[in-house]
Scaffold this active site. Sequence first.
Site, PDB file in Angstrom:
ATOM      1  N   GLY A   1     -21.159 -33.726   8.586  1.00 17.43           N
ATOM      2  CA  GLY A   1     -22.084 -33.059   9.473  1.00 17.43           C
ATOM      3  C   GLY A   1     -23.379 -32.850   8.734  1.00 17.43           C
ATOM      4  N   GLY A   2     -24.245 -32.028   9.313  1.00 12.26           N
ATOM      5  CA  GLY A   2     -25.520 -31.789   8.659  1.00 12.26           C
ATOM      6  C   GLY A   2     -25.386 -31.031   7.368  1.00 12.26           C
ATOM      7  N   THR A   3     -24.361 -30.188   7.254  1.00 14.54           N
ATOM      8  CA  THR A   3     -24.188 -29.372   6.057  1.00 14.54           C
ATOM      9  C   THR A   3     -23.732 -30.194   4.872  1.00 14.54           C
ATOM     10  OG1 THR A   3     -23.460 -27.613   7.531  1.00 14.54           O
ATOM     11  CG2 THR A   3     -23.092 -27.298   5.171  1.00 14.54           C
ATOM     12  N   SER A   4     -22.679 -30.983   5.072  1.00 12.83           N
ATOM     13  CA  SER A   4     -22.045 -31.668   3.948  1.00 12.83           C
ATOM     14  C   SER A   4     -21.171 -32.789   4.485  1.00 12.83           C
ATOM     15  CB  SER A   4     -21.186 -30.675   3.156  1.00 12.83           C
ATOM     16  OG  SER A   4     -20.180 -30.119   3.997  1.00 12.83           O
ATOM     17  N   THR A   5     -20.723 -33.593   3.551  1.00  9.82           N
ATOM     18  CA  THR A   5     -19.681 -34.567   3.839  1.00  9.82           C
ATOM     19  C   THR A   5     -18.401 -34.077   3.175  1.00  9.82           C
ATOM     20  OG1 THR A   5     -21.287 -36.362   3.896  1.00  9.82           O
ATOM     21  CG2 THR A   5     -18.970 -36.971   3.653  1.00  9.82           C
ATOM     22  N   VAL A   6     -17.290 -34.133   3.905  1.00 12.95           N
ATOM     23  CA  VAL A   6     -16.027 -33.591   3.415  1.00 12.95           C
ATOM     24  C   VAL A   6     -15.097 -34.746   3.076  1.00 12.95           C
ATOM     25  CG1 VAL A   6     -14.147 -31.986   3.873  1.00 12.95           C
ATOM     26  CG2 VAL A   6     -16.370 -31.644   4.960  1.00 12.95           C
TER      27      VAL A   6
ATOM     28  N   LYS B   1     -16.373 -30.785  -0.618  1.00 13.06           N
ATOM     29  CA  LYS B   1     -17.545 -30.821   0.250  1.00 13.06           C
ATOM     30  C   LYS B   1     -18.774 -31.089  -0.616  1.00 13.06           C
ATOM     31  CE  LYS B   1     -15.639 -27.776   3.778  1.00 13.06           C
ATOM     32  NZ  LYS B   1     -15.905 -26.684   4.732  1.00 13.06           N
TER      33      LYS B   1
ATOM     34  N   ASP C   1     -22.877 -17.694   9.504  1.00  7.53           N
ATOM     35  CA  ASP C   1     -22.629 -18.917  10.280  1.00  7.53           C
ATOM     36  C   ASP C   1     -21.209 -18.904  10.837  1.00  7.53           C
ATOM     37  OD1 ASP C   1     -23.423 -21.346  11.388  1.00  7.53           O
ATOM     38  OD2 ASP C   1     -22.597 -22.493   9.721  1.00  7.53           O
TER      39      ASP C   1
END
Length: 961
Positions: free
Chosen positions: A109-114, A129, A222
């Site tokens: 997603g925009g936050t991170s790749t998991v 992450k 969040d």
Amino acid sequence: MDAPDCRRPPTPAPILPPERWHALEPLLDAALELPPADRGAFLDDACAGDAALRAELAAMLDECERDDARLSRPAAERFASLLDERQELDHVRAALAPHYEVVCELGHGGTSTVYLARDPRHDREVAVKVLAPELADATNAARFLDEIRLTARLRHTHILPLFDSGMAGGRPWYVTPYVEGGTLRDRLEDGGAMPPAEVLRVLRELASALAYAHARGVVHRDVKPENVLLDVGGAVLGDFGIARAIERAAGADPSAAAGAFTAAGFGTPAYMAPEQRAPAVEVDHRADLYALGVIAYEMLCGRPPSGRHSRGDARAADEPEPSDPITARLHAEAPAAPHPPDEWSAILSRLLAERPEDRIDSAEELLRELDAIEPALAAPRAGSAGGRPRRQGRGRRAVLDALAAACVLAVAATSGLALWSWRTTAAASARRVLVVPFENATGDLALETLGRMAADWVAQGLAQTGAVDVSSAPLPSGGPRGRTLRDLAREFGAGTLVSGTYYLDRDSVRLVARIIDVSDWTLLHPVVPVAAARAAPQAVLEPLRQRVMANLALTHDPRIAGWVMGAPPPTYEAYEQFINGLDIFAAGNWEGALPLWAHAAALDSSFVQPLLQSVFGYMFLGRLAEADSLVRRISARETLAPFDRSMLDFQRGQISGDHAATLASARAMVRATPNADLPYYLNAMAALHANRPREALEAAAHVHVRGSRFDAPWSSTMYWRVVTAAHHSVGEHEAELKAARTARELQPELRDIVWLELRARAALGRLDALDRELGRLERLPASRDGGSPPDLLIRLANELEAHGHPARAREVLRRALQWQRAHRRDAERHADALYDLARTLHRLGDDAAAEPLFARLAAGHPADPRYPAYQAIIAARRGRIADARRIAERLRALRAPYDHGLTSYMRARIASQSGDRSLALALLRQALAEGFESRTTLHADPELAPLRDEPGFRELLRPEG
């Protein structure tokens, strides 16, 4: 553990040249602005007959229609990452290789790749992450990691812990546990609105997590369904502190990260409090409560509230609040959803208030409000995924107005203030605990406040466990006319009293706590004295609280009631890790329990129960060498409590296959803890294996199967297997059927439970509606160690044939073959599936097809005696007796450690099919002496059919008690 859904990214197309992208971007953006129905005509006009260009744009539009978090990012960035995912995975795998073995990408997603990874140091699966590039560029990595390390100190049952952090190619990463249960977003999308009782449970668990974090100055910022993981232990709030870490890591110019921060999905509009969208407004813990209100609304009606709430818009100063109650809006927006009671209206209205000062003030207050509306819920409380009892309960109503927060303790220490809760006389309750200030026997008035601080500290800790109702009161004035402690306990309706004394011991303050059973005024448990330097007496508070909490947990916590933990009891922190491990172990997550038990043992080295439970975990995982090694380590301890010693002897007997020793140890555990469920279950299981089904049924009758650990799917299946098998072995098939039906009422969605009923029906000859039930069996999931549909169908066919229904047995076998042909890929990938297929063909008489499959299995698994044994059985059936005996002779030398009679049993089946009945009986006796556990299956084994008329065989099956 099921294999995670790791979809390897497809081979990417070449990266678009910049000039090509600049040509496509305006057309793509224009098409995205149009309604989907109008886009085709637009592409026709814009591409002017260029079929390749139109196809390229159409493909990009289809990609944009995917449900993907990256939609919020600029299209160029999105397509760039899509086209180069494989390179990204390889890069991350190389960067993390010193620490973690990256398996695959789980999501992004925009936050991170998991990424799913394996932690080789601790032999566990984790989620890694890696921060998105745009966020990494906008933040100071070192400052981000510092903030992450602060957040990693949060330890709470419903907060996803952070294990590790670091840098990979200039991008920060952090590690959390890998949770398989999915998110609340998944649950809402799959099932829509949730029952109010389930909403109450999830909301309570999230509120308890927020209460813990807010008390330590951490605001999530969040809170949204995507960050709520549904684990076996209940709801777990993830990404705690990540928003704060990114914002603070932006440095002196937070606006530098603002764009990336928003693109990352932090502060999702539907869940943002109005003040989060207003510039230069300080955001505090009440923003999290607003988001919790939106989540509650969405759980109740299946979607977030519409209108202003969904956008996070602030209300104008002259705009009135909506006049319609929240519950009316819920009914209007989701008329088909389960209607909650009107009591929800006040809670949701206050959580969703536009102004922070109008909201519920704290998560602790929200917990009180939730407790108040619980009786109004008509639906029964939904259990957590692992059957875990709720952690925060009615005790909060009796304690939150009596306990100060941690900061109040500091005030009490300097001003002599304390917060007391007075109660009118009430009926005594074993669950209600009264804590009074500890008596100052030091003679030093400067230490007077320590007694009140100790009482507050202990009471606050007890309240957090949820296992007891807690009240606090000042010491009564004694004397002939004054009240006594006993009078005070009666007034509060307390069944248990916590008090104590502290005195000077040279330069130390030594504190002794007492836990008293009010009914007969006797000590419940001895509490180990704790001490601290006289110059810093407050250091005594935490060890005191840990010891008292653990002592009371042993008698008041329903999850562990009746167990004997040894002396001294563990610290509560160690106890909590231990009990969390038991919860997920009872749900069948054996791998997940092991690190929790290891942590518990590390927290308190004198606590042996986590090690003993780890032995069970290794045994269920088939890692018997590790179980044996751990048993030897525990045996080396100088002292063990009687219960611990008996459990260790039980495990030693199981590992060695000594049924008599295992049963004797189980009986000793029951004598040591006559009020606990686990020893009785172990007694029942050991008695069944020792051919004492009557004793097994008597012991099983003491186990509480409702509202206990045996209420979870896997542990419930284990219990009912023992009960129904015991009835089956003594020929009580009506009682067996009744028990199987009870099991099915409790666990209607498990195929292994359905099979228990089908076995009883086969024994009774009640075969009506067999096809319908078999269809149900094939569709339902199995419990953790349950059989596959073909395995269960083969076993059912054996029972049908043994009880005189050979035609129906063949029908069931043909059904098993039909199922296997529909799932033929399983047989190609998994040895167990191939083994099931070979057995089915063999039972149907098609040995020509079965024999090469067994040969293939034997070649791939040379240490497994089952596969060559079937080769020998087929050889004997085809008249190749010499070949059968030659294979049997090889098997005699094959027996591996921890074989538990399996090889001898297989040799007995070969001898039976070869016509050597006396050898077959001798080998069966040997197998049982070596620890073979499946005695109840011998009567239906088709390979042993030639022995059924033998007196020696019937004697082997005759129950001993």
